[in-house]
Design an enzyme around this catalytic site. Structure first.
Site, PDB file in Angstrom:
ATOM      1  N   ASP A 195      39.246  -3.444  14.472  1.00  0.00           N
ATOM      2  CA  ASP A 195      40.198  -3.818  15.522  1.00  0.00           C
ATOM      3  C   ASP A 195      40.637  -2.748  16.504  1.00  0.00           C
ATOM      4  O   ASP A 195      40.423  -2.854  17.679  1.00  0.00           O
ATOM      5  CB  ASP A 195      41.460  -4.385  14.881  1.00  0.00           C
ATOM      6  CG  ASP A 195      41.156  -5.534  13.953  1.00  0.00           C
ATOM      7  OD1 ASP A 195      39.986  -5.808  13.695  1.00  0.00           O
ATOM      8  OD2 ASP A 195      42.115  -6.155  13.494  1.00  0.00           O
ATOM      9  N   GLN A 218      42.996  -7.237  -1.635  1.00  0.00           N
ATOM     10  CA  GLN A 218      42.159  -7.690  -0.516  1.00  0.00           C
ATOM     11  C   GLN A 218      40.842  -8.212  -1.116  1.00  0.00           C
ATOM     12  O   GLN A 218      40.136  -7.496  -1.836  1.00  0.00           O
ATOM     13  CB  GLN A 218      41.917  -6.511   0.429  1.00  0.00           C
ATOM     14  CG  GLN A 218      41.040  -6.795   1.599  1.00  0.00           C
ATOM     15  CD  GLN A 218      41.804  -7.273   2.842  1.00  0.00           C
ATOM     16  OE1 GLN A 218      43.035  -7.284   2.868  1.00  0.00           O
ATOM     17  NE2 GLN A 218      41.073  -7.683   3.862  1.00  0.00           N
ATOM     18  N   TYR A 231      45.293   2.201  10.980  1.00  0.00           N
ATOM     19  CA  TYR A 231      44.228   1.212  11.028  1.00  0.00           C
ATOM     20  C   TYR A 231      43.009   1.690  11.802  1.00  0.00           C
ATOM     21  O   TYR A 231      43.071   1.955  12.991  1.00  0.00           O
ATOM     22  CB  TYR A 231      44.823  -0.034  11.701  1.00  0.00           C
ATOM     23  CG  TYR A 231      44.336  -1.314  11.102  1.00  0.00           C
ATOM     24  CD1 TYR A 231      44.338  -1.476   9.738  1.00  0.00           C
ATOM     25  CD2 TYR A 231      43.890  -2.344  11.899  1.00  0.00           C
ATOM     26  CE1 TYR A 231      43.887  -2.656   9.180  1.00  0.00           C
ATOM     27  CE2 TYR A 231      43.448  -3.530  11.353  1.00  0.00           C
ATOM     28  CZ  TYR A 231      43.440  -3.672   9.989  1.00  0.00           C
ATOM     29  OH  TYR A 231      42.989  -4.832   9.449  1.00  0.00           O
ATOM     30  N   TRP A 233      38.168 -15.411   6.884  1.00  0.00           N
ATOM     31  CA  TRP A 233      37.594 -14.624   7.992  1.00  0.00           C
ATOM     32  C   TRP A 233      36.084 -14.599   7.817  1.00  0.00           C
ATOM     33  O   TRP A 233      35.574 -14.554   6.691  1.00  0.00           O
ATOM     34  CB  TRP A 233      38.121 -13.191   7.961  1.00  0.00           C
ATOM     35  CG  TRP A 233      39.253 -12.931   8.914  1.00  0.00           C
ATOM     36  CD1 TRP A 233      39.192 -12.312  10.117  1.00  0.00           C
ATOM     37  CD2 TRP A 233      40.643 -13.264   8.731  1.00  0.00           C
ATOM     38  NE1 TRP A 233      40.427 -12.256  10.705  1.00  0.00           N
ATOM     39  CE2 TRP A 233      41.338 -12.833   9.879  1.00  0.00           C
ATOM     40  CE3 TRP A 233      41.364 -13.916   7.729  1.00  0.00           C
ATOM     41  CZ2 TRP A 233      42.710 -13.005  10.039  1.00  0.00           C
ATOM     42  CZ3 TRP A 233      42.730 -14.086   7.885  1.00  0.00           C
ATOM     43  CH2 TRP A 233      43.378 -13.641   9.020  1.00  0.00           C
ATOM     44  N   GLU A 255      43.131  -2.767   1.218  1.00  0.00           N
ATOM     45  CA  GLU A 255      42.332  -3.134   2.391  1.00  0.00           C
ATOM     46  C   GLU A 255      41.604  -1.873   2.891  1.00  0.00           C
ATOM     47  O   GLU A 255      40.441  -1.914   3.253  1.00  0.00           O
ATOM     48  CB  GLU A 255      43.270  -3.678   3.460  1.00  0.00           C
ATOM     49  CG  GLU A 255      42.565  -4.180   4.693  1.00  0.00           C
ATOM     50  CD  GLU A 255      43.554  -4.636   5.750  1.00  0.00           C
ATOM     51  OE1 GLU A 255      44.793  -4.489   5.561  1.00  0.00           O
ATOM     52  OE2 GLU A 255      43.092  -5.137   6.793  1.00  0.00           O
TER      53      GLU A 255
END
Ligand code: 9WN
Length: 461
Positions: free
Chosen positions: A194, A447, A388, A54, A432
């Site tokens: 996100d 992560q 998230y 990424w 994460e």
């Protein structure tokens, strides 16, 4: 610091978490995560959930890698920039052969684009422009290493500069529509955050059409508790936006004109401003073209002004702008502190933001395990400590603020964030993201970017 390869654990009475690693052992574990996630070609963002490269992850990863192996850090960034599109865009994912992630290269179908790279498959959107920051950090670390590392890092910084300039130029040319001056994103994934509540209002206007091809998610099979991830409804919208872009042949002008989602992102704009500052510094040092350096100076000034211009008159918090509906988005999240990253806000606004950041609504909340900013204030309605980008803490976001504060000369503040970041991650799982009250690691473990920023913190003077 030489990273010790042996690791020991140490419990601490009264800790909310059973395991705590002393710093040398934590650094050794972080180094192991980066080595284990290395496919030989790239370091994947995470072993199972994110088996590709990424864009902004790679930047953070290179910073951690530089603490272990300057050459490897350089090659990671070179790999990312070899996938740069001919128009200058740095794609958000560079795909490996692994097919465990959805949406993969077939779903993106970027072969229809005129500007995509030939030798490698990528997604068709971008992520926050933190790469110049990474290059400068790798250079600094390389310079303190051996003579060979120093020479390599300097050559690398000089050689990659034009690609970084082209990337920044792309953001200005294609992604500053409208008068707010904010850099626009065409997908929530471009923000790196996100499904932050920042995007709830603009996403509500995205209506997935009947032509959305069917799909099966893979992320929810990997993450233990699917409710920590975005919902299926949110995924329909994410996929619909990709569908719109694919149908537009990834033509940026068409996408910006027509896509259902177009938002001026204040966090991306602040990072862009400070990354332009960094590129100016590198450009002057390595004798790059004066007119390009002048462009970067102008872009930095404009971006900083746009961030300052977005601040709410009462709270002082910076705001995103829905460019389709033509209105400010008042949802308060960690992105509201963006002016602290890049400067430029009037003194009274900056003071307001700093005292808000310290207050019990943010880092000073009495129940936080570590005093670092959560993605959403625990005092806000809708705060969810496990979901998230809707409440948990992200070590990379903490790193960005600690780096920016150090750069701004706020050493004590930078140190506090660094210490808080280490405390958050000292369980050695390299989550994460983290539940802010218990410190439980969520999402993926091991992560890479978490391991990388922890290494950087632990190895800093
Ligand atoms: C979509 C890799 C990436 C991060 C993003 C984070 C998450 C992807 C996903 O993982 O996004 O790009 O599938 O959820 O939000 O910031 O770069 O770590």
């Amino acid at each position: 610091m030489t990273v010790d390869a042996t690791s020991t654990t140490e419990g601490a009475p009264g800790d909310r978490r059973p395991v705590r690693y002393p710093e040398p052992a934590l650094a050794a574990r972080a180094a192991r995560v980066l080595r284990d996630n290395d496919t030989g070609a790239v370091i994947t963002a995470a072993p199972r959930l994110y088996p590709h490269m990424w864009s902004w992850d790679a930047a953070f990863i290179s910073i951690g890698l530089a603490r272990l192996d300057v050459q490897r850090a350089i090659s990671e960034l070179q790999t990312l920039f070899r996938a740069q599109w001919r128009n200058g865009m740095v794609p958000h994912i560079v795909f490996t052969e692994n097919d465990a992630y959805f949406p993969g290269p077939d779903r993106w179908g970027t072969e229809v684009a005129h500007d995509g790279p030939q030798h490698v498959r990528t997604s068709g959107i971008c992520q926050p422009p933190v790469h110049a920051i990474a290059v400068q950090r790798v250079l600094e670390i390389g310079r303190r290493s051996s003579a060979a590392d120093r020479a390599d890092a300097e050559r690398f910084a000089r050689d990659i500069w034009p690609s970084l300039y082209a990337w920044h130029r792309w953001l200005v040319e294609y992604r500053t529509p409208g008068s707010s001056g904010l850099i626009a994103i065409v997908h929530g994934w471009e923000s790196g955050m996100d499904n932050s509540p920042r995007w709830d209002v603009p996403y509500a206007a995205v209506q997935p059409g009947a032509g959305l091809p069917p799909y099966v998610r893979k992320d929810v099979r990997i993450v233990g508790d699917p409710s920590e991830r975005p919902s299926d409804r949110e995924y329909d919208r994410y996929l619909w936006l990709i569908e719109e872009m694919r149908r537009a042949g990834y033509d940026q002008r068409k996408i910006v004109r027509n896509s259902s989602f177009l938002v001026g992102d204040v966090f991306v704009t602040a990072l862009f401003a400070v990354a332009c500052d960094v590129l100016v510094e590198l450009g002057k040092e390595f004798g790059q073209a004066p007119e390009e350096i002048a462009d970067l100076q102008e872009w930095a000034d404009n971006a900083r002004a746009a961030v300052a211009g977005s601040c709410h008159s009462v709270s002082g918090m910076a705001r995103d702008r829905d460019l389709r509906a033509n209105r400010w988005l008042d949802t308060q999240t960690v992105a509201g502190f963006s002016p602290l990253l890049c400067g430029g806000a009037p003194d009274e606004v900056q003071l307001k933001l700093l005292s808000l950041l310290d207050s019990d609504r943010w880092c000073g909340h009495p129940e936080l395990l570590a005093p670092v900013p959560p993605s959403v204030s625990p005092m806000r309605p809708g705060f969810n400590p496990r979901q998230y980008w809707r409440g948990p803490q992200w070590p990379v976001v903490v790193w960005l603020f600690s780096w920016a504060f150090e750069r701004r000369g706020w050493h004590e503040r930078a140190r506090k964030l660094r210490d808080g970041g280490v405390k958050l991650t000292e369980d050695g799982s390299f989550g994460e993201y983290y539940e802010p009250f218990t410190g439980e690691p969520l999402g993926s473990t091991d992560q890479s970017w978490t391991a990388a920023v922890v290494l950087d913190w632990l190895c800093s003077d």
